[in-house]
Every structure is written in structure tokens, then in C-alpha cells.
Design a protein around this motif. Structure first.
Motif, mmCIF file in Angstrom:
data_model
loop_
_atom_site.group_PDB
_atom_site.id
_atom_site.type_symbol
_atom_site.label_atom_id
_atom_site.label_comp_id
_atom_site.label_asym_id
_atom_site.label_seq_id
_atom_site.Cartn_x
_atom_site.Cartn_y
_atom_site.Cartn_z
ATOM 1 N N GLU A 314 89.564 65.046 43.716
ATOM 2 C CA GLU A 314 88.450 65.960 43.745
ATOM 3 C C GLU A 314 88.575 66.253 45.280
ATOM 4 O OE1 GLU A 314 83.499 65.931 43.144
ATOM 5 O OE2 GLU A 314 84.483 64.172 43.362
ATOM 6 N N HIS A 315 88.246 67.710 45.662
ATOM 7 C CA HIS A 315 88.162 68.456 46.900
ATOM 8 C C HIS A 315 89.680 68.487 47.409
ATOM 9 C CE1 HIS A 315 83.823 67.186 46.705
ATOM 10 N NE2 HIS A 315 84.228 65.880 46.810
ATOM 11 N N ASP A 331 88.774 73.082 48.237
ATOM 12 C CA ASP A 331 89.967 72.280 49.171
ATOM 13 C C ASP A 331 89.199 71.624 50.490
ATOM 14 O OD1 ASP A 331 92.670 71.362 49.348
ATOM 15 O OD2 ASP A 331 92.977 72.958 50.874
ATOM 16 N N SER A 332 88.114 71.169 50.461
ATOM 17 C CA SER A 332 87.292 70.562 51.415
ATOM 18 C C SER A 332 88.119 69.517 52.169
ATOM 19 C CB SER A 332 85.902 70.217 50.871
ATOM 20 O OG SER A 332 85.222 69.570 52.217
ATOM 21 N N LYS A 333 89.017 68.851 51.375
ATOM 22 C CA LYS A 333 89.701 67.686 52.012
ATOM 23 C C LYS A 333 90.772 68.350 53.120
ATOM 24 C CE LYS A 333 91.377 63.484 51.549
ATOM 25 N NZ LYS A 333 91.744 63.237 52.869
ATOM 26 N N ALA A 334 90.824 69.588 53.000
ATOM 27 C CA ALA A 334 91.834 70.030 54.149
ATOM 28 C C ALA A 334 91.171 70.208 55.546
ATOM 29 C CB ALA A 334 92.273 71.624 53.550
ATOM 30 N N GLY A 441 82.353 69.672 50.023
ATOM 31 C CA GLY A 441 82.820 70.374 48.846
ATOM 32 C C GLY A 441 81.918 70.187 47.620
ATOM 33 N N LYS A 442 81.039 69.158 47.661
ATOM 34 C CA LYS A 442 79.999 69.146 46.605
ATOM 35 C C LYS A 442 78.980 70.346 46.777
ATOM 36 C CE LYS A 442 76.245 65.938 45.127
ATOM 37 N NZ LYS A 442 74.851 66.348 45.858
ATOM 38 N N ILE A 443 78.711 70.789 48.222
ATOM 39 C CA ILE A 443 77.725 71.876 48.278
ATOM 40 C C ILE A 443 78.473 73.208 48.005
ATOM 41 C CG2 ILE A 443 76.515 73.156 50.139
ATOM 42 C CD1 ILE A 443 75.229 70.246 49.347
#
Length: 451
Positions: A314-315, A331-334, A441-443
Motif C-alpha cells: 500500500e502507498h 505513491d505517498s511512500k515516495a 496516502g489514505k487522505i
């Protein structure tokens, strides 16, 4: 095993790993005090209160200076005055992974790197499950190493960050991996890439000839450190991976086949096409995962099956939703520039790129070539808007500034056309607007689902 009974230990920082370390040390008979510069969550307070562990929040008093040694959460910088106090007094400061390591003699497989470590840690978890091997996945990934010490009877698969490695002493993985080293968190390392790389390389510090170090053969910074490692009297066995050229020992690609090479003997594992995750960076991640599994004596069948069936985390390049033919990718993990480069490299259609957050000393201009080729609109959010505009404002045809994630998603919907991609790949930390990259990422996904 380190004896901690009746020692007075101060834990600095009451986030997830700090609380886990406090509870573990308390269980082992230590006298614990927890101190946080900010507020402590209600959930954390409940855990401390039910264990009878005293704590303070919203600042460090003299009580925080009275430990025989300190255990520091990864979110607390070494430069923090309370950490400096301990170091200046000649008292030891340890990270949570160091502390947890005192209480196990089970095999540790530890992965670090600037990008891909969460993917590889989860991929290893998938391999171990496929092989039906007892294990726990922990570290910089949602569950603290300390939380699993008394529960897990198998291998420990750990994602570790440079911050966690900053304060180790005896931490010793049976298998260590460094995936890559690119500029990240330089604000915590005196803006020195060399200092940051040295922190990552501490993962090999206590390894001996019985252990294995798996590394990216194509990364020049890692190669330089490997040459230094070879001079060590008791260096670990070196296994390399490369998707560009053959390696002396390890895994590489030839004629679209993944090849294992050990003791000058080669064996074909599988075709590159069969790997479940797209992109060159995920081919590298898959090679690293395969080598770690091989080092742990997992059979090729289980490795093959896992490389085929793993679908990612996820993310990380996660499809949030498709709306009117436009794919919205989370791709919030980036959280650094290099991760965004790899994300853009995975797409061959026009992109609307949402960038920004808390800047970590980024050079966004490294994205110029990818943006000119693929991105028609940059949407900037967060504290780093000005810096992004200064460096990239003229690179894409359109540049938009917004204040919220909802605003970013709505702005993207106006410009993205059928067959295109809207990519949240921020290149920044999340803490200006969100609790974590997961929260960000959730938002994003919530806002996309409102479209």
C-alpha cells in the motif's frame, strides 16, 4: 544478551518504537522512565500506565537526564540537546533495534536503502509465508522489533532506517541488504551524502564471515563502501545483484533470465517477464529478495512462486481508483526525489504529478528530464511549494499551487484526460500536513473516492 535488571533506563521519544522498547525493557526487569519533547498519544499513555512506567511529555526535565543509558526513538535526532547531554556525559545511547537485539539469538534478515526497503521487507514476508517458514516482519514498517521479541519463534525480517542504525553497538544480522543509496534525510546528516551512506553501511558493522551482505552492484556509492568492507579481517560473504551486468557472486539478468551464480556455478531461476511487479526498480528489488531467501536456504520453488505472486504494498504505486478513464496512483511512500524518478519511470502515458510536503534538502531538478518527457501538469502542495516552483515551475507546461490534498485531487481532475495518470508521488516528508506517509496516502484515496 545484555543484563538490564534494575538498571535505570530513560527512553527518549514515545512513538511506536519508544513505547515498544520501554515495555520490553520493563518486562526484563529494568527501571524505566519515558520522556517526550512533544505530547504522548492517549494509546501510548494507557500502555505505560498499565505497565506502571512513569513518563513525562511536552519537554525533557532533569528526570530525563538520570538514566544509566538512554534509548532513543528514530524520530529523535542525534543533535537533540537531551541526546547530546548523554553523549557528552559519556553515557551510551542506543536505538530500539539495538535493544531488541539483546534479547534474541534468532536469525535477523535486515534490509535498508534509500528506496524500496518497504517493498523488499514485505516481499520477504511473502516469500517466508510461501515457504511456510516461521518469522516476524518488523522494524521501520509498522511493528517495532521489540514488540515481536517474545512472540516470534522464527526468523526476524526487519526493515531498518539509517536513524535506527545511528545508535547500534552489537546489532548483527545474519543477512543484511542495502538496496541503493541516494540523497535522502540529508538534513539529519549535516547535508553530507557520505555521512548518510556511512550510517546505512553500519548494517554490516558486526557481521563476520558466517554472515552475508547483499548489495546493489550497480550503485557506485555502495561499491565504494564494499571495497572498504573487503579490507576488513572478518568481512561478511558478499552477494551482489544487478539488472545490468553479471556479478561475481549473487543474482543478475542475462537474456531476460534471472541467473543465480554461486561458487562459479550458474543456475537459471525464472524469466524476468514472470515477476509480478512492474518497473526496473522492482526487478532490482526482486533480485535482492531472491538472494536473501536463498541465503536463508529457502528453496528455488518457493522463491519463484513468491516473485510471481507478490503484488506490492500500500502507498507504493498503488492504484487508488480509475475515474473517467484516468488512473489515480497513490505513491505517498515516495518521500525522496529518487523514488519519484522511479515512479515516473514506470509510466509511459501523460502524467499529472502531485508533489510536495516537508522538504528534506531535495534537489528537484533531478526530475527535469522525466518531467519534460511525461508530465504536463505539476500540482504543488505543502511547505515545499515555493522551492518546487523555483526549481520546476517552468519545466512542465502547467504549474498549479494548492493548499489541501482535496484541492490537489480536484485540480488534477480538471486537467487529466482519459488514458492518463494522476500520480501522488510527493518527494517529501509528510509531517507538515499529515501524521505519516500512510495518513497522506489514505487522505489522497479518500479524496479520489469523492470524485
Amino acid at each position: 544478551m545484555r543484563e538490564v535488571k534494575d538498571q535505570h533506563i530513560v527512553v527518549i521519544g514515545a512513538a511506536r518504537s519508544g513505547i515498544a522498547a520501554a515495555l520490553l525493557l520493563h518486562k526484563k526487569g529494568a527501571d524505566i522512565f519515558v520522556s517526550d519533547y512533544g505530547t504522548i498519544s492517549e494509546d501510548a499513555k494507557k500502555k505505560l500506565e498499565s505497565a506502571g512506567i512513569p513518563f513525562e511529555e511536552n519537554g525533557h526535565t532533569d528526570k530525563a537526564k538520570q538514566g544509566d543509558f538512554a534509548v532513543v526513538s528514530p524520530g529523535v535526532p542525534t543533535e537533540a540537546p537531551i541526546v547530546q547531554y548523554y553523549l557528552n556525559e559519556g553515557k551510551e545511547v542506543f536505538s530500539e533495534i539495538e535493544v531488541a537485539g539483546w534479547f534474541t539469538d534468532q536469525n535477523i534478515i535486515a534490509v535498508t536503502g534509500s528506496n524500496g526497503k518497504t517493498t523488499v521487507a514485505n516481499w520477504l514476508d511473502h516469500v517466508w509465508k510461501t515457504a511456510k517458514r516461521k518469522h516476524a516482519l518488523a522494524g521501520n514498517i509498522g511493528v517495532a522489533f521489540s514488540d515481536e521479541i517474545d512472540r516470534n519463534k522464527g526468523d526476524f525480517l526487519l526493515e531498518v532506517s539509517s536513524f535506527q542504525l545511528d545508535h547500534i553497538k552489537d546489532f548483527k544480522p545474519a543477512v543484511s541488504l542495502i538496496l541503493n543509496i541516494t540523497p535522502d534525510h540529508l538534513n539529519r546528516y549535516q547535508h553530507s551524502l557520505e555521512a548518510y551512506a556511512a550510517a546505512k553501511f553500519r548494517i554490516t558493522e558486526n557481521q563476520t564471515g558466517d554472515d552475508r551482505f547483499i548489495f546493489n552492484y550497480d550503485d557506485p556509492i555502495i561499491q565504494k563502501h564494499v571495497e572498504q568492507l573487503k579490507q576488513k579481517q572478518s568481512a561478511p560473504q558478499l552477494w551482489a545483484f544487478s539488472n545490468k551486468r553479471e556479478v561475481p557472486e549473487g543474482a543478475f539478468v542475462r537474456d531476460n533470465q534471472i541467473i543465480f551464480k554461486f561458487n562459479n556455478k550458474e543456475e537459471s531461476l525464472m524469466s524476468v517477464e514472470e515477476i509480478g511487479l512492474r518497473g526496473k526498480h522492482n526487478l532490482s528489488n526482486g533480485l535482492a529478495t531472491a538472494l536473501a531467501a536463498r541465503a536463508a536456504e529457502i528453496k528455488n520453488e518457493a522463491i519463484r512462486e513468491s516473485l510471481k505472486s507478490f503484488t506490492g504494498v500500500e502507498h507504493r504505486l498503488e492504484l487508488a481508483r480509475e475515474v473517467d478513464g484516468v488512473k489515480y496512483i497513490n505513491d505517498s511512500k515516495a518521500t525522496n526525489v529518487n523514488a519519484v524518478w522511479f515512479a515516473l519511470d514506470s509510466f509511459h502515458v501523460p502524467v499529472t504529478l502531485i508533489l510536495g510536503g516537508r522538504d528534506k534538502g531535495n534537489d528537484y531538478s533531478e526530475l527535469e528530464a522525466q518531467i519534460r518527457e511525461k508530465v504536463h501538469t505539476i500540482i504543488a502542495i505543502g511547505e515545499s511549494k515555493d522551492r518546487i516552483e523555483k526549481q520546476l515551475g517552468k519545466v512542465a507546461p502547467n504549474f498549479v499551487r494548492v493548499e489541501t490534498m482535496g484541492g490537489a485531487v480536484r485540480a488534477a481532475k480538471k486537467v487529466a484526460k482519459r488514458g492518463e495518470v494522476v500520480l501522488l508521488s510527493p518527494a517529501c516528508a509528510s509531517f507538515d500536513m499529515f501524521d505519516s506517509y500512510e495518513h497522506r496516502g489514505k487522505i489522497f484515496k479518500e479524496e479520489v473516492n469523492k470524485l
